[in-house]
Motif scaffolding. Structure first.
Motif, mmCIF file in Angstrom:
data_model
loop_
_atom_site.group_PDB
_atom_site.id
_atom_site.type_symbol
_atom_site.label_atom_id
_atom_site.label_comp_id
_atom_site.label_asym_id
_atom_site.label_seq_id
_atom_site.Cartn_x
_atom_site.Cartn_y
_atom_site.Cartn_z
ATOM 1 N N ARG A 84 0.835 -1.218 0.000
ATOM 2 C CA ARG A 84 0.000 0.000 0.000
ATOM 3 C C ARG A 84 0.861 1.255 0.000
ATOM 4 N N GLN A 85 1.884 1.248 0.848
ATOM 5 C CA GLN A 85 2.750 2.414 0.945
ATOM 6 C C GLN A 85 3.525 2.642 -0.357
ATOM 7 N N SER A 86 3.957 1.563 -0.994
ATOM 8 C CA SER A 86 4.695 1.684 -2.258
ATOM 9 C C SER A 86 3.815 2.277 -3.350
ATOM 10 N N ASN B 100 3.272 10.499 -3.077
ATOM 11 C CA ASN B 100 3.159 10.792 -1.653
ATOM 12 C C ASN B 100 4.514 10.529 -0.989
ATOM 13 N N GLN B 101 5.244 11.601 -0.686
ATOM 14 C CA GLN B 101 6.588 11.464 -0.109
ATOM 15 C C GLN B 101 6.561 10.826 1.291
ATOM 16 N N ASP C 141 8.666 7.419 2.723
ATOM 17 C CA ASP C 141 9.432 7.283 3.969
ATOM 18 C C ASP C 141 8.915 6.107 4.799
ATOM 19 N N GLN C 142 7.594 5.991 4.871
ATOM 20 C CA GLN C 142 6.998 4.886 5.616
ATOM 21 C C GLN C 142 7.333 3.543 4.969
ATOM 22 N N TYR D 231 9.962 -1.639 4.920
ATOM 23 C CA TYR D 231 10.881 -2.545 4.229
ATOM 24 C C TYR D 231 11.994 -3.001 5.180
ATOM 25 N N ASP D 232 12.508 -2.091 5.970
ATOM 26 C CA ASP D 232 13.544 -2.453 6.945
ATOM 27 C C ASP D 232 13.008 -3.448 7.977
#
Length: 98
Positions: A62-64, A71-72, A76-77, A82-83
């Motif tokens: 979703r974030q990707s 959406n910057q 970042d999220q 991912y980490d």
């Protein structure tokens, strides 16, 4: 009547004599973990990690997608998520195909 009383008395003597052994055995059973209990615990922990990994992967997707739309904050999220995925992956075994 005396025979019944004698039987009760004998049973009480046996119960009193075996009580310390029974209590010690019960304490040992409670203090140790059987192999099957340990396996169940490991299985629960593995399923919990797999569920967490699936949740993180869905969140990352979703974030990707939001990041691609510009959406910057989502970018970042996504990096943070991912980490987290990379940190969790080594703890989840990979199923091999036969």
């Amino acid at each position: 009547m005396p025979l019944t009383l004698g039987g009760c008395l004998a049973k009480t003597v046996v119960d009193v004599a075996t009580a310390p052994v029974k209590l010690a055995g019960k304490g040992i059973d409670l203090a140790t973990t059987s192999q099957s209990e340990a396996d169940e615990k490991r299985g629960r922990a593995l399923r919990k990690r797999e569920a967490k990994l699936g949740e993180l992967e869905r969140t990352y997707d979703r974030q990707s997608k939001a990041c691609v739309r510009g959406n910057q904050g989502a970018c970042d999220q996504a990096r943070t998520t991912y980490d987290q995925i990379q940190a969790l992956l080594p703890t989840v075994p990979v199923e091999t195909r036969r």
